[in-house]
Design a protein around this motif. Structure first.
Motif, mmCIF file in Angstrom:
data_model
loop_
_atom_site.group_PDB
_atom_site.id
_atom_site.type_symbol
_atom_site.label_atom_id
_atom_site.label_comp_id
_atom_site.label_asym_id
_atom_site.label_seq_id
_atom_site.Cartn_x
_atom_site.Cartn_y
_atom_site.Cartn_z
ATOM 1 N N UNK A 159 0.280 -17.271 -26.999
ATOM 2 C CA UNK A 159 0.535 -18.207 -25.903
ATOM 3 C C UNK A 159 0.126 -17.580 -24.581
ATOM 4 N N UNK A 160 -0.601 -18.332 -23.754
ATOM 5 C CA UNK A 160 -1.025 -17.828 -22.459
ATOM 6 C C UNK A 160 0.149 -17.816 -21.493
ATOM 7 N N UNK A 161 0.014 -16.986 -20.456
ATOM 8 C CA UNK A 161 1.059 -16.948 -19.436
ATOM 9 C C UNK A 161 1.191 -18.294 -18.745
ATOM 10 N N UNK A 162 0.060 -18.978 -18.566
ATOM 11 C CA UNK A 162 0.106 -20.280 -17.908
ATOM 12 C C UNK A 162 0.914 -21.275 -18.732
ATOM 13 N N UNK A 163 0.729 -21.251 -20.058
ATOM 14 C CA UNK A 163 1.479 -22.159 -20.927
ATOM 15 C C UNK A 163 2.967 -21.837 -20.887
ATOM 16 N N UNK A 164 3.298 -20.554 -20.867
ATOM 17 C CA UNK A 164 4.702 -20.159 -20.786
ATOM 18 C C UNK A 164 5.311 -20.599 -19.460
ATOM 19 N N UNK A 165 4.589 -20.331 -18.373
ATOM 20 C CA UNK A 165 5.106 -20.680 -17.051
ATOM 21 C C UNK A 165 5.279 -22.188 -16.887
ATOM 22 N N UNK A 166 4.443 -22.956 -17.567
ATOM 23 C CA UNK A 166 4.533 -24.411 -17.452
ATOM 24 C C UNK A 166 5.846 -24.945 -17.995
ATOM 25 N N UNK A 167 6.480 -24.199 -18.902
ATOM 26 C CA UNK A 167 7.742 -24.639 -19.498
ATOM 27 C C UNK A 167 8.960 -24.183 -18.704
ATOM 28 N N UNK A 168 8.770 -23.232 -17.808
ATOM 29 C CA UNK A 168 9.894 -22.702 -17.030
ATOM 30 C C UNK A 168 10.245 -23.675 -15.909
ATOM 31 N N UNK A 169 11.520 -23.991 -15.774
ATOM 32 C CA UNK A 169 11.931 -24.871 -14.683
ATOM 33 C C UNK A 169 11.566 -24.218 -13.347
ATOM 34 N N UNK A 170 10.909 -24.951 -12.445
ATOM 35 C CA UNK A 170 10.420 -24.359 -11.191
ATOM 36 C C UNK A 170 11.502 -23.708 -10.348
ATOM 37 N N UNK A 211 -1.564 -14.931 -9.142
ATOM 38 C CA UNK A 211 -0.366 -15.757 -8.987
ATOM 39 C C UNK A 211 0.492 -15.745 -10.237
ATOM 40 N N UNK A 212 -0.151 -15.866 -11.398
ATOM 41 C CA UNK A 212 0.603 -15.838 -12.656
ATOM 42 C C UNK A 212 1.283 -14.492 -12.850
ATOM 43 N N UNK A 213 0.577 -13.422 -12.504
ATOM 44 C CA UNK A 213 1.175 -12.089 -12.644
ATOM 45 C C UNK A 213 2.390 -11.942 -11.738
ATOM 46 N N UNK A 214 2.300 -12.483 -10.533
ATOM 47 C CA UNK A 214 3.430 -12.393 -9.609
ATOM 48 C C UNK A 214 4.619 -13.214 -10.104
ATOM 49 N N UNK A 215 4.340 -14.413 -10.596
ATOM 50 C CA UNK A 215 5.417 -15.261 -11.109
ATOM 51 C C UNK A 215 6.092 -14.616 -12.319
ATOM 52 N N UNK A 223 6.016 -11.464 -13.140
ATOM 53 C CA UNK A 223 6.676 -10.233 -12.723
ATOM 54 C C UNK A 223 8.049 -10.492 -12.138
ATOM 55 N N UNK A 224 8.160 -11.547 -11.335
ATOM 56 C CA UNK A 224 9.455 -11.889 -10.744
ATOM 57 C C UNK A 224 10.450 -12.312 -11.819
ATOM 58 N N UNK A 225 9.976 -13.064 -12.806
ATOM 59 C CA UNK A 225 10.860 -13.468 -13.905
ATOM 60 C C UNK A 225 11.276 -12.253 -14.735
ATOM 61 N N UNK A 226 10.321 -11.355 -14.978
ATOM 62 C CA UNK A 226 10.619 -10.167 -15.788
ATOM 63 C C UNK A 226 11.638 -9.262 -15.106
ATOM 64 N N UNK A 227 11.631 -9.268 -13.783
ATOM 65 C CA UNK A 227 12.587 -8.451 -13.033
ATOM 66 C C UNK A 227 13.924 -9.161 -12.842
ATOM 67 N N UNK A 228 13.989 -10.417 -13.270
ATOM 68 C CA UNK A 228 15.208 -11.189 -13.061
ATOM 69 C C UNK A 228 15.685 -11.900 -14.308
#
Length: 207
Positions: free
Chosen positions: A1-12, A36-40, A42-47
């Motif tokens: 699964x791509x990071x973009x596909x994963x991020x698309x499922x995360x509530x904004x 941008x995907x790496x930053x998003x 990364x923030x989720x991974x740290x939280x």
């Protein structure tokens, strides 16, 4: 699964510390760029996704594929039904039983199945569950919608309470696809919860 596909499922709303979420246009641009995907991520991974996005050979792809939003919703619903079994079993009025059967379909049998859980709880919890169920039954045409919301929230609470200890990556993922917010107290014992979890997991693996 791509990071973009994963991020698309995360509530904004998980992408902002204030719970309001990033500007929609800004979030869209971030998802479209590698940085941008790496930053998003990364923030989720740290939280809130520290377990889900922890370094591992396979990453989160298998778990996310197994537990799609639809499968998580089904798991949450059945866990909610089981958690409300004490109140559902206590409803013996003809009209209430008829409406519960119609709303829950085959899941109604799960609430009655004593081989899964005896549904014995203390009087305080019994009273709280029965009161909440009575409120939904009194909601008229909104009954089915309110019941669905109650069961979803309770099911999410049950899964979080268990998965935070047993499958923290699943707990992260199941939390991220919904908006941040408080959940009711959980009370299901582990064994009946595992019966439901294993059933849904086996169906996901077989799909």
């Amino acid at each position: 699964m791509s990071l973009d596909a994963l991020l698309a499922e995360v509530d904004p709303r998980w992408h902002a510390a204030d719970g309001e979420g990033l500007d929609e246009a800004l979030l869209h641009r971030a998802r479209r760029s590698r940085l941008g995907r790496r930053l998003l991520v990364g923030a989720l991974a740290d939280g809130p996704a520290s377990h889900l996005l922890a370094p591992s050979p396979d990453g989160p792809a298998a778990l996310v594929a197994r537990w799609s939003r639809t499968r998580l919703a089904a798991l949450h619903r059945d866990l909610g039904v089981l958690a409300y079994a004490p109140a559902i079993r206590a409803e013996v009025g003809r009209d209430a039983v008829k409406r519960l059967k119609a709303a829950l379909a085959s899941s109604y049998l799960l609430a009655l199945d004593r081989s899964v859980w005896d549904a014995k709880v203390d009087p305080t919890l019994q009273g709280r569950l029965s009161s909440t169920l009575a409120t939904t039954l009194a909601a008229g045409d909104a009954f089915a919608t309110q019941l669905s919301d109650v069961l979803e929230h309770q099911g999410r609470a049950e899964l979080q309470a268990w998965a935070c200890q047993r499958e923290p990556a699943l707990a992260d993922w199941a939390r991220l696809v919904y908006p941040p917010g408080a959940l009711p107290p959980a009370h299901l014992p582990e064994k009946p919860l595992l019966v439901v979890h294993t059933h849904h997991q086996n169906r996901a693996v077989a799909a």
